[in-house]
Scaffold this active site. Structure first.
Site, PDB file in Angstrom:
ATOM      1  N   GLU A   1       0.795  -1.221   0.000  1.00 15.64           N
ATOM      2  CA  GLU A   1       0.000   0.000   0.000  1.00 15.64           C
ATOM      3  C   GLU A   1       0.828   1.272   0.000  1.00 15.64           C
ATOM      4  O   GLU A   1       1.936   1.316   0.524  1.00 15.64           O
ATOM      5  CB  GLU A   1      -0.875   0.050   1.258  1.00 15.64           C
ATOM      6  CG  GLU A   1      -1.949  -0.991   1.310  1.00 15.64           C
ATOM      7  CD  GLU A   1      -2.710  -0.927   2.623  1.00 15.64           C
ATOM      8  OE1 GLU A   1      -2.389  -0.058   3.453  1.00 15.64           O
ATOM      9  OE2 GLU A   1      -3.601  -1.758   2.814  1.00 15.64           O
TER      10      GLU A   1
ATOM     11  N   CYS B   1       2.629   8.562   1.973  1.00 12.97           N
ATOM     12  CA  CYS B   1       2.914   7.586   3.027  1.00 12.97           C
ATOM     13  C   CYS B   1       3.245   6.271   2.333  1.00 12.97           C
ATOM     14  O   CYS B   1       2.390   5.712   1.629  1.00 12.97           O
ATOM     15  CB  CYS B   1       1.711   7.437   3.945  1.00 12.97           C
ATOM     16  SG  CYS B   1       1.946   6.200   5.249  1.00 12.97           S
TER      17      CYS B   1
ATOM     18  N   CYS C   1       4.375  -7.545   7.739  1.00 14.81           N
ATOM     19  CA  CYS C   1       5.210  -7.073   8.839  1.00 14.81           C
ATOM     20  C   CYS C   1       5.396  -8.202   9.848  1.00 14.81           C
ATOM     21  O   CYS C   1       4.499  -9.029  10.034  1.00 14.81           O
ATOM     22  CB  CYS C   1       4.564  -5.864   9.520  1.00 14.81           C
ATOM     23  SG  CYS C   1       5.615  -5.047  10.756  1.00 14.81           S
TER      24      CYS C   1
ATOM     25  N   CYS D   1       2.107  -5.675  15.930  1.00 12.04           N
ATOM     26  CA  CYS D   1       1.483  -4.665  16.785  1.00 12.04           C
ATOM     27  C   CYS D   1      -0.024  -4.904  16.800  1.00 12.04           C
ATOM     28  O   CYS D   1      -0.640  -5.109  15.756  1.00 12.04           O
ATOM     29  CB  CYS D   1       1.809  -3.265  16.281  1.00 12.04           C
ATOM     30  SG  CYS D   1       3.569  -2.850  16.372  1.00 12.04           S
TER      31      CYS D   1
ATOM     32  N   CYS E   1      -2.693  -2.668  14.646  1.00 14.25           N
ATOM     33  CA  CYS E   1      -2.362  -2.354  13.253  1.00 14.25           C
ATOM     34  C   CYS E   1      -2.816  -3.478  12.330  1.00 14.25           C
ATOM     35  O   CYS E   1      -2.523  -4.655  12.585  1.00 14.25           O
ATOM     36  CB  CYS E   1      -0.850  -2.148  13.134  1.00 14.25           C
ATOM     37  SG  CYS E   1      -0.273  -1.877  11.447  1.00 14.25           S
TER      38      CYS E   1
ATOM     39  N   GLY F   1       5.035  -2.401   7.232  1.00 15.16           N
ATOM     40  CA  GLY F   1       6.380  -2.863   7.535  1.00 15.16           C
ATOM     41  C   GLY F   1       7.146  -1.946   8.470  1.00 15.16           C
ATOM     42  O   GLY F   1       6.739  -0.821   8.759  1.00 15.16           O
ATOM     43  N   GLU F   2       8.267  -2.450   8.953  1.00 14.71           N
ATOM     44  CA  GLU F   2       9.176  -1.713   9.831  1.00 14.71           C
ATOM     45  C   GLU F   2      10.392  -1.287   9.007  1.00 14.71           C
ATOM     46  O   GLU F   2      11.218  -2.120   8.618  1.00 14.71           O
ATOM     47  CB  GLU F   2       9.611  -2.599  11.002  1.00 14.71           C
ATOM     48  CG  GLU F   2      10.787  -2.077  11.814  1.00 14.71           C
ATOM     49  CD  GLU F   2      10.621  -0.652  12.306  1.00 14.71           C
ATOM     50  OE1 GLU F   2      11.499   0.180  11.992  1.00 14.71           O
ATOM     51  OE2 GLU F   2       9.630  -0.367  13.007  1.00 14.71           O
TER      52      GLU F   2
ATOM     53  N   SER G   1       9.589   6.431  10.157  1.00 10.42           N
ATOM     54  CA  SER G   1       8.930   6.089  11.420  1.00 10.42           C
ATOM     55  C   SER G   1       9.260   4.657  11.807  1.00 10.42           C
ATOM     56  O   SER G   1       9.165   3.747  10.985  1.00 10.42           O
ATOM     57  CB  SER G   1       7.413   6.249  11.270  1.00 10.42           C
ATOM     58  OG  SER G   1       6.753   5.880  12.463  1.00 10.42           O
TER      59      SER G   1
ATOM     60  N   LEU H   1       5.352   5.502  19.535  1.00 13.33           N
ATOM     61  CA  LEU H   1       5.419   5.241  20.973  1.00 13.33           C
ATOM     62  C   LEU H   1       4.159   4.523  21.468  1.00 13.33           C
ATOM     63  O   LEU H   1       4.227   3.381  21.926  1.00 13.33           O
ATOM     64  CB  LEU H   1       5.615   6.562  21.715  1.00 13.33           C
ATOM     65  CG  LEU H   1       5.871   6.501  23.213  1.00 13.33           C
ATOM     66  CD1 LEU H   1       7.154   5.757  23.523  1.00 13.33           C
ATOM     67  CD2 LEU H   1       5.925   7.913  23.806  1.00 13.33           C
ATOM     68  N   HIS H   2       3.024   5.202  21.419  1.00  8.81           N
ATOM     69  CA  HIS H   2       1.688   4.647  21.659  1.00  8.81           C
ATOM     70  C   HIS H   2       1.420   4.183  23.089  1.00  8.81           C
ATOM     71  O   HIS H   2       0.269   3.907  23.436  1.00  8.81           O
ATOM     72  CB  HIS H   2       1.367   3.520  20.676  1.00  8.81           C
ATOM     73  CG  HIS H   2       1.605   3.886  19.246  1.00  8.81           C
ATOM     74  ND1 HIS H   2       1.282   5.122  18.739  1.00  8.81           N
ATOM     75  CD2 HIS H   2       2.169   3.186  18.221  1.00  8.81           C
ATOM     76  CE1 HIS H   2       1.617   5.167  17.448  1.00  8.81           C
ATOM     77  NE2 HIS H   2       2.159   4.018  17.126  1.00  8.81           N
TER      78      HIS H   2
ATOM     79  N   CYS I   1      -3.556   1.256   8.058  1.00  8.65           N
ATOM     80  CA  CYS I   1      -2.430   0.621   7.369  1.00  8.65           C
ATOM     81  C   CYS I   1      -2.643  -0.895   7.242  1.00  8.65           C
ATOM     82  O   CYS I   1      -2.847  -1.583   8.229  1.00  8.65           O
ATOM     83  CB  CYS I   1      -1.138   0.921   8.131  1.00  8.65           C
ATOM     84  SG  CYS I   1       0.306   0.192   7.371  1.00  8.65           S
TER      85      CYS I   1
END
Length: 350
Positions: A95, A108, A115, A119, A122, A166-167, A198, A222-223, A341
């Site tokens: 995406e 973005c 991923c 998380c 997500c 993804g990271e 990010s 962070l969250h 996402c």
């Protein structure tokens, strides 16, 4: 002779292309012509390289591949957000989103197909990681979103955020190579100061960014502002706890002086209390962060989280303001489409 059979031609740098053309008995300037087609003119086929002879184009076709992302599906939101699902050459889906405001046109982009971090809030976290995106595929995302921006809004992209699937720091080499191409004068020529990467928090790689003296901005997702809650929603925190991340962020800032942002999604009855705000303030006091983005949650079917009531959000923001934290409320965009996402890439069909 350089081995190039069916190699992705965009994996070659200019000097390697020059070497290849020398083996054909061609002039070195042909390499520059091809390089410009690949990066400046964004050609997605050798046939499009019209200032090369048919024979030379045939030779390139015989020896190289030129894979490129294609747009598989597009959703248009009433608020102007455009979400695209791209298809890779090997049939994976990924995406990208165009987020327009009056002042900015932001892309973005994703860095991985799926991923591995899981998380809990997500949509991408509920997908398996298939593979990393190659640097040229990330570049293609930006090119395609920029074309959308020019077509719909008559304006080029002003900013890029690596906040998609993804990271990014687990695809470190390709992300940095993509940014090098995006910022290069013979690429898209965008300032690295307009790019934000990010991360969910990979302390070792945050320090590596500092050692590599990168020029772009860094955001930490962070969250939650204590380890117990962060462990619950972000399993990566078990091996990269807040103390380690604070140390890594300070190291990054000392090395680069680049802007750091905290991203903090508010979840109803989980991290939205005044006590949570106090813990967030304590984190902010330990890192030279320029901004805290308080983000409105986009609920997904797979997760139990909801967004807080409006008065709770207002109280949280007001408390941060009273304690002189530079916080900005980011309203969710694309609520009428698959905006969270991973949602669109995870759909079997539109």
């Amino acid at each position: 002779m350089l081995k190039t059979a069916h190699k992705n031609i965009r994996q070659l740098n200019l000097s390697e292309l020059e070497q290849y053309f020398e083996t054909l008995g061609e002039k070195r300037f042909r390499a520059r012509q091809v390089y410009e087609w690949l990066w400046l003119k964004q050609a997605h086929s050798f046939e499009a390289m019209t200032n090369l002879s048919k024979e030379l184009r045939a030779k390139l076709t015989e020896n190289f591949s030129l894979p490129a992302l294609t747009v598989d599906a597009t959703q248009y939101s009433a608020d102007g957000t455009i979400k695209s699902r791209f298809r890779t050459q090997d049939k994976h889906l990924v995406e990208g989103v165009l987020i327009p405001t009056d002042e900015r046109k932001t892309a973005c982009v994703s860095s991985q197909i799926g991923c591995s971090l899981s998380c809990k809030f997500c949509a991408t976290g509920y997908m398996d990681r298939k593979r990393n995106l190659e640097f040229d595929e990330i570049y293609d995302e930006v090119v395609l979103i920029n074309q959308q921006s020019e077509r719909v809004y008559n304006k080029k992209l002003t900013n890029i955020v690596f906040m998609g699937m993804g990271e990014p720091l687990l695809n470190y080499k390709n992300v940095l190579h993509a940014i090098e191409r995006i910022t290069s004068p013979d690429g898209l020529g965008m300032s690295p100061r307009r790019i934000t990467v990010s991360t969910a928090g990979v302390a070792k790689m945050i320090k590596q960014l500092g050692d590599d003296n990168v020029k772009f901005k860094l955001a930490l997702s962070l969250h939650a502002a204590n380890d117990t809650k962060r462990n619950e929603i972000m399993p990566i925190n078990e091996t990269n706890n807040l103390k380690a991340l604070i140390e890594a962020l300070n190291y990054f800032y000392k090395k680069t002086g680049n802007e750091i942002t905290f991203e903090y999604i508010l979840f109803k009855d989980f991290n939205d209390s005044i006590k949570d705000a106090d813990e967030l303030i304590r984190i902010c006091r330990q890192v030279p962060a320029d901004l805290v983005n308080i983000i409105e949650y986009n609920p997904i079917d797979a997760a139990r989280f909801e967004k807080p009531e409006e008065n709770t959000v207002n109280e949280f923001m007001a408390y941060l303001e009273r304690h002189r934290v530079n916080a900005r409320l980011r309203r969710s965009r694309g609520k009428d489409i698959d905006a969270a996402c991973g949602q669109l890439a995870n759909k079997d069909q539109l």
